[in-house]
Design a protein around this motif. Structure first.
Motif, PDB file in Angstrom:
ATOM      1  N   THR A 177       0.820  -1.216   0.000  1.00  0.00           N
ATOM      2  CA  THR A 177       0.000   0.000   0.000  1.00  0.00           C
ATOM      3  C   THR A 177       0.853   1.265   0.000  1.00  0.00           C
ATOM      4  OG1 THR A 177      -0.146  -0.026   2.414  1.00  0.00           O
ATOM      5  CG2 THR A 177      -1.886  -1.178   1.198  1.00  0.00           C
ATOM      6  N   ILE A 205       8.064   1.046  -2.037  1.00  0.00           N
ATOM      7  CA  ILE A 205       8.523   0.133  -3.081  1.00  0.00           C
ATOM      8  C   ILE A 205       7.464  -0.929  -3.369  1.00  0.00           C
ATOM      9  CG2 ILE A 205      10.230  -1.676  -3.563  1.00  0.00           C
ATOM     10  CD1 ILE A 205      12.221   0.004  -1.851  1.00  0.00           C
ATOM     11  N   ALA A 257      -1.059  -5.764   0.946  1.00  0.00           N
ATOM     12  CA  ALA A 257      -1.278  -5.818   2.395  1.00  0.00           C
ATOM     13  C   ALA A 257      -0.544  -4.672   3.073  1.00  0.00           C
ATOM     14  CB  ALA A 257      -0.796  -7.154   2.951  1.00  0.00           C
ATOM     15  N   GLY A 258      -1.247  -4.012   3.986  1.00  0.00           N
ATOM     16  CA  GLY A 258      -0.651  -2.967   4.810  1.00  0.00           C
ATOM     17  C   GLY A 258      -1.396  -2.947   6.139  1.00  0.00           C
ATOM     18  N   ASP A 318      -2.753   0.117   7.667  1.00  0.00           N
ATOM     19  CA  ASP A 318      -3.790   1.146   7.706  1.00  0.00           C
ATOM     20  C   ASP A 318      -4.861   0.890   6.622  1.00  0.00           C
ATOM     21  OD1 ASP A 318      -4.101   4.248   8.762  1.00  0.00           O
ATOM     22  OD2 ASP A 318      -4.868   3.939   6.733  1.00  0.00           O
ATOM     23  N   ALA A 357      -3.480  -5.998   7.627  1.00  0.00           N
ATOM     24  CA  ALA A 357      -2.908  -6.995   8.539  1.00  0.00           C
ATOM     25  C   ALA A 357      -1.490  -6.593   8.919  1.00  0.00           C
ATOM     26  CB  ALA A 357      -2.892  -8.370   7.875  1.00  0.00           C
ATOM     27  N   VAL A 378       1.982  -7.737   9.627  1.00  0.00           N
ATOM     28  CA  VAL A 378       2.718  -8.979   9.381  1.00  0.00           C
ATOM     29  C   VAL A 378       3.792  -9.253  10.434  1.00  0.00           C
ATOM     30  CG1 VAL A 378       2.288  -8.832   6.896  1.00  0.00           C
ATOM     31  CG2 VAL A 378       4.464  -7.991   7.822  1.00  0.00           C
ATOM     32  N   THR A 379       3.984  -8.337  11.384  1.00  0.00           N
ATOM     33  CA  THR A 379       4.925  -8.647  12.465  1.00  0.00           C
ATOM     34  C   THR A 379       4.243  -9.470  13.556  1.00  0.00           C
ATOM     35  OG1 THR A 379       4.479  -6.616  13.732  1.00  0.00           O
ATOM     36  CG2 THR A 379       6.234  -6.523  12.068  1.00  0.00           C
ATOM     37  N   ASN A 397       7.659  -7.957   1.244  1.00  0.00           N
ATOM     38  CA  ASN A 397       8.328  -6.655   1.084  1.00  0.00           C
ATOM     39  C   ASN A 397       8.411  -5.843   2.374  1.00  0.00           C
ATOM     40  OD1 ASN A 397       9.043  -4.049  -0.442  1.00  0.00           O
ATOM     41  ND2 ASN A 397       7.032  -3.559   0.430  1.00  0.00           N
ATOM     42  N   GLY A 446       9.398  -4.096   5.566  1.00  0.00           N
ATOM     43  CA  GLY A 446      10.580  -3.944   6.380  1.00  0.00           C
ATOM     44  C   GLY A 446      10.308  -2.896   7.444  1.00  0.00           C
ATOM     45  N   VAL A 447      10.920  -3.018   8.585  1.00  0.00           N
ATOM     46  CA  VAL A 447      10.740  -2.021   9.642  1.00  0.00           C
ATOM     47  C   VAL A 447      12.109  -1.589  10.137  1.00  0.00           C
ATOM     48  CG1 VAL A 447       8.507  -2.943  10.380  1.00  0.00           C
ATOM     49  CG2 VAL A 447      10.601  -3.738  11.490  1.00  0.00           C
ATOM     50  N   THR A 505      12.153  -8.377  -0.364  1.00  0.00           N
ATOM     51  CA  THR A 505      12.962  -7.161  -0.425  1.00  0.00           C
ATOM     52  C   THR A 505      13.550  -6.826   0.940  1.00  0.00           C
ATOM     53  OG1 THR A 505      10.927  -5.888  -0.156  1.00  0.00           O
ATOM     54  CG2 THR A 505      11.799  -6.085  -2.378  1.00  0.00           C
ATOM     55  N   SER A 506      13.340  -7.719   1.896  1.00  0.00           N
ATOM     56  CA  SER A 506      13.818  -7.465   3.250  1.00  0.00           C
ATOM     57  C   SER A 506      15.338  -7.404   3.305  1.00  0.00           C
ATOM     58  CB  SER A 506      13.330  -8.583   4.176  1.00  0.00           C
ATOM     59  OG  SER A 506      14.119  -8.640   5.321  1.00  0.00           O
ATOM     60  N   ARG A 550      20.109   1.988  -1.621  1.00  0.00           N
ATOM     61  CA  ARG A 550      19.674   3.318  -1.166  1.00  0.00           C
ATOM     62  C   ARG A 550      20.267   4.391  -2.056  1.00  0.00           C
ATOM     63  NH1 ARG A 550      16.870   3.185   3.441  1.00  0.00           N
ATOM     64  NH2 ARG A 550      17.046   1.310   4.653  1.00  0.00           N
TER      65      ARG A 550
HETATM   66  N1  LIG Z   1      13.535   2.516   0.659  1.00  0.00           N
HETATM   67  C1  LIG Z   1      14.791   2.079   0.533  1.00  0.00           C
HETATM   68  O1  LIG Z   1      15.691   2.804   0.135  1.00  0.00           O
HETATM   69  C2  LIG Z   1      15.130   0.636   0.861  1.00  0.00           C
HETATM   70  C3  LIG Z   1      16.459   0.238   0.790  1.00  0.00           C
HETATM   71  C4  LIG Z   1      16.788  -1.079   1.082  1.00  0.00           C
HETATM   72  C5  LIG Z   1      15.795  -1.976   1.430  1.00  0.00           C
HETATM   73  N2  LIG Z   1      14.521  -1.567   1.511  1.00  0.00           N
HETATM   74  C6  LIG Z   1      13.522  -2.536   1.872  1.00  0.00           C
HETATM   75  O2  LIG Z   1      12.470  -2.542   0.916  1.00  0.00           O
HETATM   76  C7  LIG Z   1      11.246  -2.790   1.585  1.00  0.00           C
HETATM   77  C8  LIG Z   1      10.246  -1.658   1.319  1.00  0.00           C
HETATM   78  O3  LIG Z   1      10.834  -0.429   1.708  1.00  0.00           O
HETATM   79  P1  LIG Z   1      10.019   0.938   1.623  1.00  0.00           P
HETATM   80  O4  LIG Z   1      11.005   2.025   1.845  1.00  0.00           O
HETATM   81  O5  LIG Z   1       9.164   0.926   0.407  1.00  0.00           O
HETATM   82  O6  LIG Z   1       9.114   0.796   2.919  1.00  0.00           O
HETATM   83  P2  LIG Z   1       7.935   1.744   3.430  1.00  0.00           P
HETATM   84  O7  LIG Z   1       7.688   2.884   2.517  1.00  0.00           O
HETATM   85  O8  LIG Z   1       8.206   2.004   4.857  1.00  0.00           O
HETATM   86  O9  LIG Z   1       6.754   0.678   3.289  1.00  0.00           O
HETATM   87  C9  LIG Z   1       5.545   1.009   3.702  1.00  0.00           C
HETATM   88  C10 LIG Z   1       4.600  -0.142   3.421  1.00  0.00           C
HETATM   89  O10 LIG Z   1       4.812  -1.208   4.353  1.00  0.00           O
HETATM   90  C11 LIG Z   1       3.591  -1.397   5.102  1.00  0.00           C
HETATM   91  N3  LIG Z   1       3.899  -1.858   6.447  1.00  0.00           N
HETATM   92  C12 LIG Z   1       4.783  -1.343   7.329  1.00  0.00           C
HETATM   93  N4  LIG Z   1       4.815  -2.091   8.455  1.00  0.00           N
HETATM   94  C13 LIG Z   1       3.941  -3.106   8.250  1.00  0.00           C
HETATM   95  C14 LIG Z   1       3.517  -4.203   9.043  1.00  0.00           C
HETATM   96  N5  LIG Z   1       4.029  -4.433  10.250  1.00  0.00           N
HETATM   97  N6  LIG Z   1       2.587  -5.050   8.517  1.00  0.00           N
HETATM   98  C15 LIG Z   1       2.059  -4.837   7.287  1.00  0.00           C
HETATM   99  N7  LIG Z   1       2.419  -3.813   6.494  1.00  0.00           N
HETATM  100  C16 LIG Z   1       3.348  -2.960   6.979  1.00  0.00           C
HETATM  101  C17 LIG Z   1       2.931  -0.031   5.072  1.00  0.00           C
HETATM  102  O11 LIG Z   1       1.564  -0.116   5.382  1.00  0.00           O
HETATM  103  P3  LIG Z   1       0.847   1.069   6.259  1.00  0.00           P
HETATM  104  O12 LIG Z   1       1.105   2.338   5.521  1.00  0.00           O
HETATM  105  O13 LIG Z   1      -0.564   0.657   6.335  1.00  0.00           O
HETATM  106  O14 LIG Z   1       1.574   1.040   7.583  1.00  0.00           O
HETATM  107  C18 LIG Z   1       3.176   0.337   3.618  1.00  0.00           C
HETATM  108  O15 LIG Z   1       2.350  -0.412   2.749  1.00  0.00           O
HETATM  109  C19 LIG Z   1      11.579  -2.932   3.067  1.00  0.00           C
HETATM  110  O16 LIG Z   1      11.756  -4.311   3.349  1.00  0.00           O
HETATM  111  C20 LIG Z   1      12.867  -2.189   3.195  1.00  0.00           C
HETATM  112  O17 LIG Z   1      13.619  -2.657   4.280  1.00  0.00           O
HETATM  113  C21 LIG Z   1      14.162  -0.285   1.232  1.00  0.00           C
END
Ligand SMILES: NC(=O)c1ccc[n+]([C@@H]2O[C@H](COP(=O)([O-])OP(=O)(O)OC[C@H]3O[C@@H](n4cnc5c(N)ncnc54)[C@H](OP(=O)(O)O)[C@@H]3O)[C@@H](O)[C@H]2O)c1
Length: 166
Positions: A8, A11, A29-30, A32, A57, A59-60, A85, A87-88, A132-133, A166
Motif C-alpha cells: 500500500t 517500493i 497488504a498494509g 492502515d 494486517a 505482518v509482524t 516486502n 521492512g521495519v 525485499t527485506s 539506497r
Molecule cells: N527505501 C529504501 O531505500 C530501501 C532500501 C533497502 C531496502 N529496503 C527494503 O524494501 C522494503 C520496502 O521499503 P520501503 O522504503 O518501500 O518501505 P515503506 O515505505 O516504509 O513501506 C511502507 C509499506 O509497508 C507497510 N507496512 C509497514 N509495516 C507493516 C507491518 N508491520 N505489517 C504490514 N504492512 C506494513 C505499510 O503499510 P501502512 O502504511 O498501512 O503502515 C506500507 O504499505 C523494506 O523491506 C525495506 O527494508 C528499502
C-alpha cells in the motif's frame, strides 16, 4: 495472481502497480485500512482493471499473518507471485505483541511464516516468491531469511532475494 506485503506504499506499491499493469490480479497488504483503500483506487486506475484488493494486517504478528493468509485463500486458489516486502526500522529494540524483537519478526519470521502458510497455493502455480527485506540480502547468505528461499527453490519453486540500493 500476486500478493505484495507492504503493497500500500513505497517500493511495495510500485511493485504492485507494475504487476497489475501487466494484467495480474493483485492483493496488497498494509496496516492502515484507509491507506489500503486509497492504494487500491490508485492501482486500479493505473492497471485499467478492477482485480486489485487490499487486506489490512500487521505482518509482524502471527495473528496478522494468519488473517492475511486466510483472506488470500478465501479469494484465490493459486498464488503466482509472493513479494515479502515489509521492512521495519524501529529506533531501538522493541517487541511485537507476540514478544518477538520487531525487526526479526518483520524481516525473518514474517517472510518465512507467510510463505509457509501460502505454500499450498504457491504449489498450484509455477510460483515465484521474492523478498525485499534487508535480512534477505545476498550479503547475508546464511540468515534464516534466505533459508525459506532455498526451501522454496528446492521444492521446485522460484525464489529470489532482492535488496534495493539506497
Ligand atoms: N527505501 C529504501 O531505500 C530501501 C532500501 C533497502 C531496502 N529496503 C527494503 O524494501 C522494503 C520496502 O521499503 P520501503 O522504503 O518501500 O518501505 P515503506 O515505505 O516504509 O513501506 C511502507 C509499506 O509497508 C507497510 N507496512 C509497514 N509495516 C507493516 C507491518 N508491520 N505489517 C504490514 N504492512 C506494513 C505499510 O503499510 P501502512 O502504511 O498501512 O503502515 C506500507 O504499505 C523494506 O523491506 C525495506 O527494508 C528499502
Amino acid at each position: 495472481m500476486a500478493l505484495v506485503t507492504g503493497g500500500t506504499g513505497g517500493i511495495g506499491k510500485e511493485t504492485a502497480r507494475a504487476l497489475a499493469e501487466r494484467g495480474a490480479s493483485v492483493v496488497v497488504a498494509g496496516i492502515d485500512r484507509e491507506r489500503g483503500l486509497r492504494a487500491v483506487q490508485d492501482l486500479k486506475e493505473s492497471a485499467g482493471h478492477d482485480r486489485v484488493h487490499a487486506v489490512s494486517a500487521d505482518v509482524t504478528r502471527l495473528d496478522g499473518l494468519r488473517r492475511l493468509a486466510e483472506a488470500v485463500r478465501e479469494r484465490h486458489d493459486r498464488l503466482d507471485v509472493l513479494v515479502n516486502n515489509v521492512g521495519v526500522n524501529p529506533p531501538g529494540r522493541t517487541l511485537t505483541a507476540d514478544g518477538v524483537e520487531r525487526m526479526f519478526a518483520a524481516h525473518v519470521l514474517a517472510p518465512f511464516t507467510l510463505t509457509h502458510l501460502l505454500l499450498p497455493l504457491l504449489e498450484r502455480a509455477p510460483a515465484r516468491a521474492s523478498s525485499t527485506s534487508p535480512a534477505a540480502s545476498p550479503a547475508a547468505p546464511s540468515t534464516p531469511a534466505t533459508c525459506w528461499a532455498s526451501a522454496a527453490t528446492s521444492a521446485g519453486r522460484s525464489a529470489t532475494t532482492t535488496t534495493p540500493r539506497r
